[in-house]
Design an enzyme around this catalytic site. Sequence first.
Site, PDB file in Angstrom:
ATOM      1  N   SER A 165     -31.257  15.296  11.150  1.00 25.03           N
ATOM      2  CA  SER A 165     -31.339  15.300  12.614  1.00 25.03           C
ATOM      3  C   SER A 165     -32.759  15.601  13.096  1.00 25.03           C
ATOM      4  O   SER A 165     -33.484  16.389  12.469  1.00 25.03           O
ATOM      5  CB  SER A 165     -30.389  16.376  13.150  1.00 25.03           C
ATOM      6  OG  SER A 165     -30.628  16.615  14.511  1.00 25.03           O
ATOM      7  N   TYR A 188     -33.805  11.490  18.198  1.00 25.66           N
ATOM      8  CA  TYR A 188     -33.610  11.682  19.644  1.00 25.66           C
ATOM      9  C   TYR A 188     -34.962  11.398  20.249  1.00 25.66           C
ATOM     10  O   TYR A 188     -35.932  12.109  19.941  1.00 25.66           O
ATOM     11  CB  TYR A 188     -33.241  13.132  19.948  1.00 25.66           C
ATOM     12  CG  TYR A 188     -31.788  13.454  19.854  1.00 25.66           C
ATOM     13  CD1 TYR A 188     -30.836  12.720  20.566  1.00 25.66           C
ATOM     14  CD2 TYR A 188     -31.346  14.523  19.088  1.00 25.66           C
ATOM     15  CE1 TYR A 188     -29.498  13.029  20.495  1.00 25.66           C
ATOM     16  CE2 TYR A 188     -30.000  14.844  19.020  1.00 25.66           C
ATOM     17  CZ  TYR A 188     -29.090  14.085  19.719  1.00 25.66           C
ATOM     18  OH  TYR A 188     -27.768  14.396  19.657  1.00 25.66           O
ATOM     19  N   THR A 214     -29.990   7.619  18.011  1.00 26.16           N
ATOM     20  CA  THR A 214     -28.741   8.023  18.674  1.00 26.16           C
ATOM     21  C   THR A 214     -28.785   7.592  20.133  1.00 26.16           C
ATOM     22  O   THR A 214     -29.744   7.890  20.848  1.00 26.16           O
ATOM     23  CB  THR A 214     -28.550   9.557  18.578  1.00 26.16           C
ATOM     24  OG1 THR A 214     -28.434   9.907  17.198  1.00 26.16           O
ATOM     25  CG2 THR A 214     -27.291  10.010  19.309  1.00 26.16           C
ATOM     26  N   LYS A 290     -26.939   4.422  16.343  1.00 23.03           N
ATOM     27  CA  LYS A 290     -25.765   5.287  16.148  1.00 23.03           C
ATOM     28  C   LYS A 290     -25.191   5.666  17.512  1.00 23.03           C
ATOM     29  O   LYS A 290     -25.925   6.143  18.383  1.00 23.03           O
ATOM     30  CB  LYS A 290     -26.185   6.562  15.402  1.00 23.03           C
ATOM     31  CG  LYS A 290     -25.086   7.607  15.263  1.00 23.03           C
ATOM     32  CD  LYS A 290     -25.548   8.739  14.355  1.00 23.03           C
ATOM     33  CE  LYS A 290     -24.494   9.806  14.213  1.00 23.03           C
ATOM     34  NZ  LYS A 290     -24.403  10.688  15.391  1.00 23.03           N
TER      35      LYS A 290
END
Length: 421
Positions: A165, A188, A214, A290
């Site tokens: 992440s 992100y 994402t 995603k």
Amino acid sequence: MSHPLFPSKDQILRYRREFLKFLAASPCLAAVPPLEVLESMFWQNAPSGATVGNDLSSPKDALDVMDFEAAAKKKIPIAHWAYMAGGVDDDYTRDANHEAYRHIYLRPRRLVDATGISMKTELFGTVYDSPIFICPVGEQKAFHPEGELAVARAARAKGTLQILSTLTTTRVEDVARALGTPLWFQLYTLTDWTGTEKMIRRAEAAGCPVLVLTVDNTTGRNPETYQRLRRTDTRNCSMCHEGEPGSTVNGRPMYDGIDMTGLNGRTNPAMDWQYVDKLKKATRMKLLIKGLDTREDAQLCVQHGVDGIIVSNHGGRATETDRATIDALPEVVEAVGNRIPVLVDGGIRRGTDAFKALALGATAVGIGRPYIWGLGAFGQTGVERVLELLQKELHQTMANCGTHTIADIKRDRVGFAKPYF
Ligand code: GLV
């Protein structure tokens, strides 16, 4: 909170306890044994998974991945637990992800030689021991001091793909080294392109071959369960937070060297398909998206040269869509038509769940909360056991259903149970 028609295991256990209390206290039933005796009678007949878990002394004692949930809950601070466990609004989508698997049944083929089963799965040139992969989860040191490094070591031991992440609490370079196979990086984006580009370059330099963008939470979310529970956690976890529990988390190494003033780090409301084009041009990494769950967006992915899709609703943590990812998977797979791989996550807790997703066209299946339970309960060995259990269950399902390889797990191996009404 579970759907009223489908109470969770926790709820069933709670109802049972309430009922036993009522029986034990009933003045009319003088012959009813005391509560502890009634409880032990019930436990003797309890389904597998309900009998262990609360007192796991070693990862080896776990019979299924759910056993790690209670064990981890005991060790993880309640606010951190709630951050990971909660969904959004009433948590229906989070629960639907798992429950939807109960409406799909297996169609095993019999008398097929079941020796030499292989779960080997290739993704962008790397072969993994199984199609089960580790989804990005932020802030893993909130669950265990070794965080992402423990997960990487477990993934390495079990031949598993790991996606890191943006909100990692360990440096991407260190995780990549510990994993030893190509680490995928989840992005992100920031509203500031310069900062975003810095993170991309850093992931490239660390050897990441795949960037996972994402897209399901570009404007914020309503994590009510988390907000409620975090109020009950009065400790000031200054190791993690700058202020009160739940405030900005310190130590997000992906932001080193980036001026984060005024940036949220998670949301970028202006992101659109043009942004995807820009990102694609800006990196030599493969680009996966995603957080899609419609055929229309899947078609746009193909048109925009995206290299793969992860069908996901962020573990029910973005918008309360009330739609399980396994229900969305078939339309995405159909729209893509074998041109790019389609992966899926959300609610996978058993090897049979993974088998169903593969039969419905997934190339690989991701897990999130289960490995965090393993991490929170035991660190690396907990994550290893979670992977081992799921791999063992999938292997056994493949053998009993007459499928030797992942490619053999075709659509005809599953069917859909009729709706109840
Ligand atoms: C991070 O991706 C989160 O869901 O909190």
